[in-house]
Design an enzyme around this catalytic site. Sequence first.
Site, PDB file in Angstrom:
ATOM      1  N   TYR A   1     -51.222 -35.136 -16.699  1.00 31.03           N
ATOM      2  CA  TYR A   1     -51.857 -35.269 -18.088  1.00 31.03           C
ATOM      3  C   TYR A   1     -53.217 -35.815 -17.795  1.00 31.03           C
ATOM      4  O   TYR A   1     -53.701 -36.002 -16.658  1.00 31.03           O
ATOM      5  CB  TYR A   1     -51.092 -36.445 -18.665  1.00 31.03           C
ATOM      6  CG  TYR A   1     -51.206 -38.007 -18.205  1.00 31.03           C
ATOM      7  CD1 TYR A   1     -50.765 -38.342 -16.935  1.00 31.03           C
ATOM      8  CD2 TYR A   1     -51.851 -38.865 -18.930  1.00 31.03           C
ATOM      9  CE1 TYR A   1     -50.994 -39.768 -16.679  1.00 31.03           C
ATOM     10  CE2 TYR A   1     -52.030 -39.981 -18.688  1.00 31.03           C
ATOM     11  CZ  TYR A   1     -51.615 -40.458 -17.409  1.00 31.03           C
ATOM     12  OH  TYR A   1     -51.633 -41.730 -17.114  1.00 31.03           O
TER      13      TYR A   1
ATOM     14  N   LYS B   1     -52.928 -37.135 -11.296  1.00 28.15           N
ATOM     15  CA  LYS B   1     -52.568 -37.943 -12.534  1.00 28.15           C
ATOM     16  C   LYS B   1     -51.357 -37.603 -13.138  1.00 28.15           C
ATOM     17  O   LYS B   1     -51.359 -36.584 -13.940  1.00 28.15           O
ATOM     18  CB  LYS B   1     -53.588 -37.577 -13.567  1.00 28.15           C
ATOM     19  CG  LYS B   1     -53.753 -38.564 -14.581  1.00 28.15           C
ATOM     20  CD  LYS B   1     -55.064 -38.870 -15.323  1.00 28.15           C
ATOM     21  CE  LYS B   1     -55.210 -39.531 -16.659  1.00 28.15           C
ATOM     22  NZ  LYS B   1     -54.803 -40.936 -16.602  1.00 28.15           N
TER      23      LYS B   1
ATOM     24  N   GLU C   1     -56.130 -50.438  -7.758  1.00 27.37           N
ATOM     25  CA  GLU C   1     -56.515 -50.165  -9.295  1.00 27.37           C
ATOM     26  C   GLU C   1     -55.897 -50.862 -10.113  1.00 27.37           C
ATOM     27  O   GLU C   1     -54.694 -51.488 -10.093  1.00 27.37           O
ATOM     28  CB  GLU C   1     -56.673 -48.717  -9.391  1.00 27.37           C
ATOM     29  CG  GLU C   1     -55.215 -47.940  -9.478  1.00 27.37           C
ATOM     30  CD  GLU C   1     -55.130 -46.387  -9.577  1.00 27.37           C
ATOM     31  OE1 GLU C   1     -56.230 -45.941 -10.358  1.00 27.37           O
ATOM     32  OE2 GLU C   1     -54.209 -45.884  -9.298  1.00 27.37           O
TER      33      GLU C   1
ATOM     34  N   LEU D   1     -56.458 -43.279  -8.490  1.00 26.84           N
ATOM     35  CA  LEU D   1     -56.852 -42.266  -9.159  1.00 26.84           C
ATOM     36  C   LEU D   1     -58.424 -42.074  -9.326  1.00 26.84           C
ATOM     37  O   LEU D   1     -58.889 -43.228  -9.516  1.00 26.84           O
ATOM     38  CB  LEU D   1     -56.379 -42.112 -10.956  1.00 26.84           C
ATOM     39  CG  LEU D   1     -56.574 -41.104 -11.572  1.00 26.84           C
ATOM     40  CD1 LEU D   1     -56.000 -39.690 -11.218  1.00 26.84           C
ATOM     41  CD2 LEU D   1     -56.344 -41.315 -13.106  1.00 26.84           C
TER      42      LEU D   1
END
Length: 294
Positions: free
Chosen positions: A33, A149, A182, A207
């Site tokens: 996505y 992702k 993250e 990411l």
Amino acid sequence: MTRIVYVNGRYLPYAEAGIHIEDRGFQFGDSVYEVCEIKDGALIDVTRHCARLQRSLGELSIPMPMTEAALRHVMKQVARRNRVHNGLVYLQVTRGQAPRDFLFPATAAEPGLVILARAIDPAKVAAKAGQGIAVRSTPDTRWARCDLKTVMLLPAALAKEKARQSGAQEAWFVDEMGYVTEGASSNAWIVRADGYVLTRPLDHRILGGVTRTTLLDVLKSLQVPVEQRGFTIAEAQSAKEAFVTSASATVMPVVSVDGHAIADGRPGALTVRLRKKFHELAEITPIERFLGPA
Ligand code: PDD
């Protein structure tokens, strides 16, 4: 309010939109996505979002569902048909539908494509940024390809929920060595006492955020020194400033980590400046005929 959704070639009313029960995205998380910001009637950094989408798809051998030009057209159409002037466009590509089997379907399925747009009140986001957010740390239990992702977001959802229960708005994942990887849905940054901005370098554990990439451009233009290396929770707690970046939050100040206030517990000066500067360097792609008929 979301009115119209694009699903596999058709623009459908929200309530009538659906995907097949044997869509591999639903059964295996076999899907990727993108989330792209819409600001003042324009797509933000859509070229970088499309490039990342192509990379995620390529790594998983899922074909692009349409050309990039067509994809951009549909993203704009969905934003327009929902009259989203500020908010997000969400797009998801799945490997498609096939009888449930771990192996890829023998004859390539048509990739599935869903695109929706949602309005977000910029005043609400600004108010949140004015206050800053609290972060809660949690062990990083995700898989080893977080650079893709994918929609396998259960660890992120669990971490965010746990953060919420402790009064925080974002979770920071921490690796086995004690370094922050993250956020659950953002990249993590701190500003050290000497003015250096720190963020983890790109690897398979995080990411490559589009906002992260553009913010590095902004930092360069401002001649702010950057060190791409991991930092610990203790370093974050004793930092001058901290913030997270994502398409949905741009640059969002972090004012506490695990209940420990960052500096004076208010958004940092550089963070506020970066938030203001961000859209000056981001790519702006107007959604033409914005006020035209839906
Ligand atoms: N999340 N890291 C993770 C795990 C993310 O899910 C995101 C984005 C980011 C920031 O990437 P970008 O700057 O390209 O938005 C980093 C989106 C916004 C989401 O899932 O809603």
